[in-house]
Design a protein around this motif. Sequence first.
Motif, PDB file in Angstrom:
ATOM      1  N   HIS A 250       0.839  -1.203   0.000  1.00 11.74           N
ATOM      2  CA  HIS A 250       0.000   0.000   0.000  1.00 11.74           C
ATOM      3  C   HIS A 250       0.877   1.257   0.000  1.00 11.74           C
ATOM      4  O   HIS A 250       0.561   2.244  -0.677  1.00 11.74           O
ATOM      5  CB  HIS A 250      -0.912   0.015   1.227  1.00 11.74           C
ATOM      6  CG  HIS A 250      -1.978  -1.031   1.198  1.00 11.74           C
ATOM      7  ND1 HIS A 250      -2.697  -1.325   0.068  1.00 11.74           N
ATOM      8  CD2 HIS A 250      -2.452  -1.857   2.168  1.00 11.74           C
ATOM      9  CE1 HIS A 250      -3.578  -2.275   0.336  1.00 11.74           C
ATOM     10  NE2 HIS A 250      -3.443  -2.620   1.606  1.00 11.74           N
ATOM     11  N   LEU A 251       1.951   1.211   0.764  1.00  7.74           N
ATOM     12  CA  LEU A 251       2.859   2.357   0.778  1.00  7.74           C
ATOM     13  C   LEU A 251       3.512   2.526  -0.594  1.00  7.74           C
ATOM     14  O   LEU A 251       3.693   3.648  -1.078  1.00  7.74           O
ATOM     15  CB  LEU A 251       3.925   2.152   1.863  1.00  7.74           C
ATOM     16  CG  LEU A 251       4.701   3.387   2.315  1.00  7.74           C
ATOM     17  CD1 LEU A 251       3.774   4.437   2.905  1.00  7.74           C
ATOM     18  CD2 LEU A 251       5.768   2.999   3.334  1.00  7.74           C
ATOM     19  N   TYR A 252       3.877   1.413  -1.222  1.00  8.96           N
ATOM     20  CA  TYR A 252       4.423   1.451  -2.588  1.00  8.96           C
ATOM     21  C   TYR A 252       3.422   2.087  -3.545  1.00  8.96           C
ATOM     22  O   TYR A 252       3.779   2.940  -4.365  1.00  8.96           O
ATOM     23  CB  TYR A 252       4.769   0.030  -3.037  1.00  8.96           C
ATOM     24  CG  TYR A 252       4.973  -0.107  -4.533  1.00  8.96           C
ATOM     25  CD1 TYR A 252       6.138   0.341  -5.145  1.00  8.96           C
ATOM     26  CD2 TYR A 252       3.994  -0.694  -5.331  1.00  8.96           C
ATOM     27  CE1 TYR A 252       6.312   0.217  -6.513  1.00  8.96           C
ATOM     28  CE2 TYR A 252       4.156  -0.833  -6.692  1.00  8.96           C
ATOM     29  CZ  TYR A 252       5.319  -0.367  -7.282  1.00  8.96           C
ATOM     30  OH  TYR A 252       5.492  -0.500  -8.638  1.00  8.96           O
ATOM     31  N   ALA A 253       2.150   1.681  -3.441  1.00  4.86           N
ATOM     32  CA  ALA A 253       1.131   2.238  -4.325  1.00  4.86           C
ATOM     33  C   ALA A 253       0.939   3.733  -4.083  1.00  4.86           C
ATOM     34  O   ALA A 253       0.701   4.494  -5.025  1.00  4.86           O
ATOM     35  CB  ALA A 253      -0.194   1.494  -4.118  1.00  4.86           C
ATOM     36  N   ALA A 254       1.045   4.159  -2.824  1.00  2.00           N
ATOM     37  CA  ALA A 254       0.888   5.578  -2.508  1.00  2.00           C
ATOM     38  C   ALA A 254       2.000   6.411  -3.142  1.00  2.00           C
ATOM     39  O   ALA A 254       1.761   7.528  -3.610  1.00  2.00           O
ATOM     40  CB  ALA A 254       0.880   5.774  -0.993  1.00  2.00           C
ATOM     41  N   PHE A 255       3.230   5.870  -3.173  1.00  4.11           N
ATOM     42  CA  PHE A 255       4.354   6.619  -3.732  1.00  4.11           C
ATOM     43  C   PHE A 255       4.469   6.426  -5.242  1.00  4.11           C
ATOM     44  O   PHE A 255       4.724   7.387  -5.969  1.00  4.11           O
ATOM     45  CB  PHE A 255       5.661   6.190  -3.050  1.00  4.11           C
ATOM     46  CG  PHE A 255       5.921   6.878  -1.743  1.00  4.11           C
ATOM     47  CD1 PHE A 255       6.764   7.969  -1.669  1.00  4.11           C
ATOM     48  CD2 PHE A 255       5.322   6.437  -0.580  1.00  4.11           C
ATOM     49  CE1 PHE A 255       7.014   8.618  -0.462  1.00  4.11           C
ATOM     50  CE2 PHE A 255       5.553   7.069   0.630  1.00  4.11           C
ATOM     51  CZ  PHE A 255       6.402   8.171   0.691  1.00  4.11           C
ATOM     52  N   ALA A 256       4.305   5.198  -5.730  1.00  5.26           N
ATOM     53  CA  ALA A 256       4.519   4.928  -7.150  1.00  5.26           C
ATOM     54  C   ALA A 256       3.344   5.370  -8.013  1.00  5.26           C
ATOM     55  O   ALA A 256       3.532   5.818  -9.149  1.00  5.26           O
ATOM     56  CB  ALA A 256       4.780   3.433  -7.365  1.00  5.26           C
ATOM     57  N   TYR A 257       2.121   5.241  -7.488  1.00  8.79           N
ATOM     58  CA  TYR A 257       0.930   5.572  -8.263  1.00  8.79           C
ATOM     59  C   TYR A 257       0.132   6.723  -7.671  1.00  8.79           C
ATOM     60  O   TYR A 257      -0.935   7.053  -8.177  1.00  8.79           O
ATOM     61  CB  TYR A 257       0.034   4.337  -8.396  1.00  8.79           C
ATOM     62  CG  TYR A 257       0.670   3.219  -9.192  1.00  8.79           C
ATOM     63  CD1 TYR A 257       0.669   3.237 -10.580  1.00  8.79           C
ATOM     64  CD2 TYR A 257       1.272   2.135  -8.547  1.00  8.79           C
ATOM     65  CE1 TYR A 257       1.258   2.209 -11.308  1.00  8.79           C
ATOM     66  CE2 TYR A 257       1.851   1.106  -9.268  1.00  8.79           C
ATOM     67  CZ  TYR A 257       1.845   1.149 -10.649  1.00  8.79           C
ATOM     68  OH  TYR A 257       2.431   0.134 -11.370  1.00  8.79           O
TER      69      TYR A 257
END
Length: 434
Positions: A250-257
Amino acid sequence: MPRSEAAQARGGGPLSREAVFSTYLPAFVLSLGTGIAVPAVPTLAKSFHVGFGSASGVVTAFVLGNLAGTVPSGWLIDRFGRRAVLLGGPVLTALMAFAVVFTHSFPILLALRFFDGVAAQMWLMARLAAISHGAAANRRGREVSWLFGMNNSGKLAGPLVGGFLASGGGPRAPFVVYGVLALAALVPAYLFAEDTPRREQAAAARRSGGQRTGGRLAALRRIVLPRLVYFGVALFAGLTRGPVQADLLHLYAAFAYRLGPAQIGYLSTAAAAITLPIGFVSGWLMDRYGRKRTMVPGFTGVALAMCALAASAFFHLSLLWYVVLFLVGVAAQALTGGSIQTVGADVAPAEGRGMFLGLWRFTGQGGQTLSPVLFALLAAQVGYTSSFLFTAVSAAVVAFLLIRYVPETRAAPPKGPAPAAPPAGARGTAAEAE
């Protein structure tokens, strides 16, 4: 006959009243509160104006608390019984959740998340000890898997509510609801939870002969060494599950997308619709066909999904690709949900169940603690592709160890060929449950 022994004598199944109200319902309520807080965690971390590496500390602090709480929880269970630990966990969870609402210091936020992780481990350890003690081997897979299934479902369903709360009331609002739900989970646990029979503790003390430090170390070696390969499986399974369980995707999605709390909530809720039925089916599969025949396909699927996510990150594919691959990975992990803890319950020795489960959880939680740190470090220094590949390799190692070295721990069914003989701890536990 003590009440706990009478409950066992009734031979209640995995859907008995005691199992539903003392295990599944509190697990769902507690994890629902955790899930409601999930969308707020990345947003709250970013509000302190820190980067991805520092923001991931809010996630890893919870995992570190999970790790720190394993062995002490096992000792407390052996010393005071599981009921005290079972009730103490949600109380501590509520206190930490309410404290988050009023903190404006990033280091204090990290400390609160740490103790929240300790509290979560206390409750889970007490429930696993109850299942290891009271559930027969031919239904243990369902009870453990359904426990984790309810836990995962609540955690994944809660973000839909948490996303709206965070969007409308700010990133601290979901933690108020989180604390209230933790207190609500105390009611069914208090009314229906059984305690560890005191005679078991006294018998264990007599068998130990009042051992001193050297004797205790020898007892730990007798517990661990014959089951060393199982600890290896637990370690790499923890490394595999760390990024997903710690919500780093979820943190990856917040930063990447650049996904916001509401979007993360939608994604998590979609995953919940997949996790719940698969989690229930996996428990039945483990009890019917064996632990390995369920675990190997599950971890192999996780390895393939993480390889695909690595390719998605490398080629900068669209959000649609990420959503599809994320859901596939969640489905594969759901097939393994509770499997490692079921094996631990299978092989836990009666003379030191709490300590064994504490060491077992420490090993698995150690992997889950180390994995998010490595995931974040690889993402910051090399790129997201390497982070996903690391998780894929960990899952592949679990599948290899299971195929090559681990015998089947499920008890032989009444009819048909018997599987490979389980370790002595598993036979003792199954016999005790009978």
